[in-house]
Design a protein around this motif. Structure first.
Motif, PDB file in Angstrom:
ATOM      1  N   THR A 112       0.512  -1.104  -0.122  1.00 44.25           N
ATOM      2  CA  THR A 112      -0.033   0.039  -0.255  1.00 44.25           C
ATOM      3  C   THR A 112       1.033   1.450   0.062  1.00 44.25           C
ATOM      4  OG1 THR A 112      -0.120  -0.058   2.585  1.00 44.25           O
ATOM      5  CG2 THR A 112      -1.955  -1.335   1.508  1.00 44.25           C
ATOM      6  N   ASN A 113      -0.058   2.707   0.352  1.00 47.71           N
ATOM      7  CA  ASN A 113       1.253   3.569   0.455  1.00 47.71           C
ATOM      8  C   ASN A 113       1.210   4.641   1.389  1.00 47.71           C
ATOM      9  OD1 ASN A 113       1.732   3.276  -2.258  1.00 47.71           O
ATOM     10  ND2 ASN A 113      -0.893   3.742  -2.200  1.00 47.71           N
ATOM     11  N   SER A 114       0.467   3.892   3.030  1.00 49.19           N
ATOM     12  CA  SER A 114       0.503   4.527   3.789  1.00 49.19           C
ATOM     13  C   SER A 114      -0.149   3.373   4.491  1.00 49.19           C
ATOM     14  CB  SER A 114      -0.708   6.019   3.878  1.00 49.19           C
ATOM     15  OG  SER A 114      -2.173   5.175   3.772  1.00 49.19           O
ATOM     16  N   GLU A 117      -4.167   3.387   4.658  1.00 51.57           N
ATOM     17  CA  GLU A 117      -4.615   2.266   3.019  1.00 51.57           C
ATOM     18  C   GLU A 117      -3.969   1.187   3.787  1.00 51.57           C
ATOM     19  OE1 GLU A 117      -3.869   5.162  -0.277  1.00 51.57           O
ATOM     20  OE2 GLU A 117      -2.432   3.358  -0.048  1.00 51.57           O
ATOM     21  N   PRO A 292       6.220   7.639   0.090  1.00 50.11           N
ATOM     22  CA  PRO A 292       5.328   6.622   0.810  1.00 50.11           C
ATOM     23  C   PRO A 292       5.390   5.428   1.046  1.00 50.11           C
ATOM     24  CG  PRO A 292       4.681   8.913  -0.202  1.00 50.11           C
ATOM     25  CD  PRO A 292       6.465   8.437  -0.420  1.00 50.11           C
ATOM     26  N   MET A 293       4.970   4.742   1.376  1.00 48.35           N
ATOM     27  CA  MET A 293       4.826   2.886   1.305  1.00 48.35           C
ATOM     28  C   MET A 293       4.481   2.245   2.617  1.00 48.35           C
ATOM     29  SD  MET A 293       7.645   0.044   0.315  1.00 48.35           S
ATOM     30  CE  MET A 293       6.706  -0.712  -1.733  1.00 48.35           C
ATOM     31  N   TYR A 320      -3.649  -0.785  -5.120  1.00 49.72           N
ATOM     32  CA  TYR A 320      -3.459   0.653  -5.482  1.00 49.72           C
ATOM     33  C   TYR A 320      -3.061   1.165  -6.712  1.00 49.72           C
ATOM     34  CZ  TYR A 320      -5.021   1.034  -0.648  1.00 49.72           C
ATOM     35  OH  TYR A 320      -5.971   0.884   0.373  1.00 49.72           O
ATOM     36  N   TYR A 322      -0.332   2.984  -6.968  1.00 51.35           N
ATOM     37  CA  TYR A 322       0.769   2.607  -6.424  1.00 51.35           C
ATOM     38  C   TYR A 322       1.588   1.597  -6.086  1.00 51.35           C
ATOM     39  CZ  TYR A 322       0.721   7.554  -8.455  1.00 51.35           C
ATOM     40  OH  TYR A 322      -0.131   8.557  -9.491  1.00 51.35           O
ATOM     41  N   SER A 323       0.758   0.516  -5.585  1.00 50.49           N
ATOM     42  CA  SER A 323       1.664  -0.452  -4.508  1.00 50.49           C
ATOM     43  C   SER A 323       2.048  -1.040  -5.135  1.00 50.49           C
ATOM     44  CB  SER A 323       0.207  -1.501  -5.191  1.00 50.49           C
ATOM     45  OG  SER A 323      -1.332  -1.520  -4.132  1.00 50.49           O
ATOM     46  N   ASN A 325       5.273   0.374  -5.840  1.00 55.03           N
ATOM     47  CA  ASN A 325       5.738   1.303  -6.338  1.00 55.03           C
ATOM     48  C   ASN A 325       7.428   1.248  -7.108  1.00 55.03           C
ATOM     49  OD1 ASN A 325       7.722   4.073  -6.380  1.00 55.03           O
ATOM     50  ND2 ASN A 325       5.126   4.580  -8.208  1.00 55.03           N
ATOM     51  N   ALA A 328       9.524   3.300  -4.042  1.00 49.00           N
ATOM     52  CA  ALA A 328       9.511   3.145  -2.868  1.00 49.00           C
ATOM     53  C   ALA A 328      10.087   1.966  -2.722  1.00 49.00           C
ATOM     54  CB  ALA A 328       7.457   2.695  -2.713  1.00 49.00           C
TER      55      ALA A 328
END
Ligand SMILES: Cc1ncc(COP(=O)(O)O)c(C=O)c1O
Length: 442
Positions: A112-114, A117, A292-293, A320, A322-323, A325, A328
Motif C-alpha cells: 500500500t502507500n500509507s 491504506e 510513501p509506502m 492501488y 502505486y502498490s 511502486n 518506494a
C-alpha cells in the motif's frame, strides 16, 4: 512563490495543512529545509534534534546515503511499472525481504502507500477472508477506544479518538470498541508493560454474548497504542486477546504502523510480545519515511483461502496504482539493508534502558502526572490546564522547538520516538531540554 533568498515562501495561504492548527502555524511558521542523521535544519539555519523520527518513521535517521542513492538510481532506471497484472523485480525482492524479518507465519505481503491504506487493506482482507471460508455473516469489525488506525473511513470506524470521528458521520456500520487500557490511576510511572488491565480484553466475550461470534470478523488493535499517547499493553492483555479471538474464530490484526521496524527493539511488536496475529499492518519505518509506502503482512492460511477458482481470474479485487511502486521498493530495500547492516533493532534494544532512566528522571517536575516507555518510545503525560485541554503540552512543544528539540504532543501527552541511531548525548539533550521546558511552563 518561493523566495530564493530566504527559503521562506511568501504565501502560506494555499496549503491547507494536515492535522495542524493552520491559523496559529501561519502566524509563526516552523519550516525545515534540510535534515541529516539526528538533526533537522530550520529555515533560519538552526539545528533541531529530532526526538520523534519525523512522524515515527525515520528510524534510521535522516538522509542516509544508501537509501538516498537507491532512490536516485531507481528513479532514473525504472520510474514506474503498472501495479496490476504486471510486475518488476524489486517488488518481489522487497516482499521476500519483509517476510524474512517478519514474525513466523507471516508469509505474504500486500503493498500500500500509507498506514491508513494498510489498515483499509487489512480490514477488507479480513472481511473477504471470512466470506471466502464460508463465514460471510462475520461482518463486524472490532477496534478499541483511543485506537488510531489512520484517517480513512474504515480506520476511523475502528479507531477510538473522538476528534478523528465526531465530524465524519456514521462511519462503517457495525463496528464495536473494546475499552482502552489507559489506566493512569493504577499504572502511572510503570517502566515497560503495566500490571493492571489485562482483563479488559475480556470485553470481547461480552460482545460475543451480545452480538454472536458468527457476526464478528476481526479485532484490530495497536499492540502499543502510539498516537493516543503511547499506551503500553498491560501484561497478559495481548495474549488474552489472542486466546479469545482464536476461541471465537475472529481474526486478530496488529496495527504495527508505528511498532514495525524496530521501535520496540524487535523487528515487530508481535515478536516483542510473542503474540502471533493473523494480519499485520505496516508503513512508516518500511522506507524510513523517504517514499510513501505501506504493507500488510498475512499468514498463508489467509492468503491461500483466496487462491481458488479459475487461474485467469483476479483473486482479490483490491490494490492501488502505486502498490509496490519501484522507487518506494528501492527505498524499502535500502532501508531494510541499513537496519540490518547497522543492527538498528538491537541497537534500539540496547539503548532502551538508558532511555528509560533518562525519561523517568522527569518524575516530580511541574505538571507531570505519568511517564511511560518501552524500547525507544516514551511519553510524559501532563496535567491539563483547567478549561484548556491540550494547551499545556502544545506550549511545551513550541518551547522545545525554540530550544532546539522536536517532540510531539497528543492531547496533554508529550510523545517521543527518536531515530534508532540516537546516541546517549542526544538523549541527554532531549530530556535535559524537556526538563527545562517543563520547569518553565505555566
Ligand atoms: C497505528 C497507526 N496506524 C495507522 C496510521 C496511519 O498512517 P498514515 O498516516 O501513514 O496513513 C498511523 C499513523 O500514525 C498509526 O500510528
Amino acid at each position: 512563490m518561493a523566495n530564493d533568498h530566504t527559503n521562506i515562501p511568501n504565501d502560506l495561504s494555499a496549503f491547507w495543512m494536515p492535522f495542524t492548527a493552520n491559523r496559529q502555524y501561519k502566524k509563526a511558521p516552523r519550516l525545515f529545509t534540510a535534515a541529516k542523521d539526528m538533526h533537522y535544519t530550520t529555515a533560519d539555519g538552526r539545528q533541531v534534534l529530532d526526538g520523534t523520527a519525523g512522524l515515527w518513521c525515520c528510524n534510521a535517521g535522516h538522509a542516509r546515503p544508501k537509501i538516498t542513492e537507491a532512490v536516485q538510481k531507481q528513479v532514473a532506471e525504472l520510474d514506474y511499472a503498472p501495479a496490476f497484472q504486471m510486475g518488476h523485480p524489486k517488488a518481489f525482492e522487497l516482499a521476500s525481504t519483509i517476510r524474512d524479518i517478519a514474525p513466523k507465519g507471516m508469509e505474504h505481503v500486500f503493498f500500500t502507500n500509507s498506514g491508513s491504506e494498510s489498515v483499509e487493506t487489512a480490514l477488507k482482507i479480513a472481511l473477504a477472508y471470512q466470506r471466502a471460508i464460508g463465514q460471510g455473516t462475520r461482518t463486524r469489525l472490532v477496534g478499541r477506544e483511543k485506537g488510531y488506525h489512520g484517517v480513512n473511513f474504515g480506520g476511523i470506524s475502528v479507531g477510538g479518538l473522538v476528534n478523528n470521528r465526531r465530524m465524519f458521520g456514521q462511519h462503517l456500520n457495525g463496528t464495536l470498541h473494546l475499552p482502552h487500557t489507559h489506566l493512569i490511576d493504577k499504572n502511572a510511572y510503570t517502566k515497560g508493560q503495566p500490571e493492571h488491565g489485562w482483563e479488559l480484553a475480556d470485553d470481547l466475550e461480552r460482545m460475543v454474548a451480545l452480538h454472536g461470534e458468527e457476526t464478528i470478523a476481526a479485532v484490530i488493535v495497536e499492540p502499543m497504542a502510539g498516537s493516543a499517547g503511547v499506551i503500553m499493553p498491560p501484561k497478559g492483555y495481548l495474549e488474552r486477546l489472542r486466546e479469545l479471538t482464536k476461541k471465537y474464530g475472529i481474526l486478530l490484526i496488529f496495527d504495527e504502523v508505528i511498532t514495525g521496524f524496530g521501535r520496540l527493539g524487535s523487528s515487530f511488536a508481535a515478536e516483542h510480545f510473542d503474540v502471533q496475529p493473523d494480519l499485520i499492518t505496516t508503513a512508516k519505518g518500511l522506507t524510513n519515511g523517504v517514499i510513501p509506502m505501506g504493507a500488510v503482512l498475512a499468514t498463508s492460511e489467509i492468503h491461500d483461502a483466496f487462491m481458488t477458482g479459475p487461474e485467469h481470474m483476479i483473486e482479490l479485487f483490491h490494490g492501488y496504482t502505486y502498490s509496490g511502486n519501484p522507487v518506494a521498493c528501492a527505498a524499502g530495500l535500502a532501508t531494510l539493508e541499513t537496519y540490518r547492516e547497522e543492527d538498528l533493532f538491537n541497537r534500539a534494544d540496547s539503548m532502551a534502558e538508558y532511555w528509560q532512566e533518562a525519561l523517568h528522571s522527569l518524575k516530580g517536575l511541574p505538571h507531570v502526572i505519568d511517564i511511560r516507555n518501552m524500547g525507544l518510545i516514551g511519553a510524559v503525560e501532563l496535567e491539563p490546564i483547567a478549561g484548556e485541554p491540550t494547551k499545556r503540552a502544545f506550549n511545551a512543544f513550541l518551547e522545545a522547538y525554540d530550544k532546539g528539540v522536536l517532540i510531539r504532543t497528543t492531547g496533554d501527552i508529550i510523545a517521543m520516538s527518536p531515530p534508532l541511531i540516537i546516541e546517549k548525548e542526544h538523549i541527554d539533550q532531549l530530556i535535559g531540554t524537556l526538563a527545562d521546558v517543563l520547569k518553565s511552563l505555566d
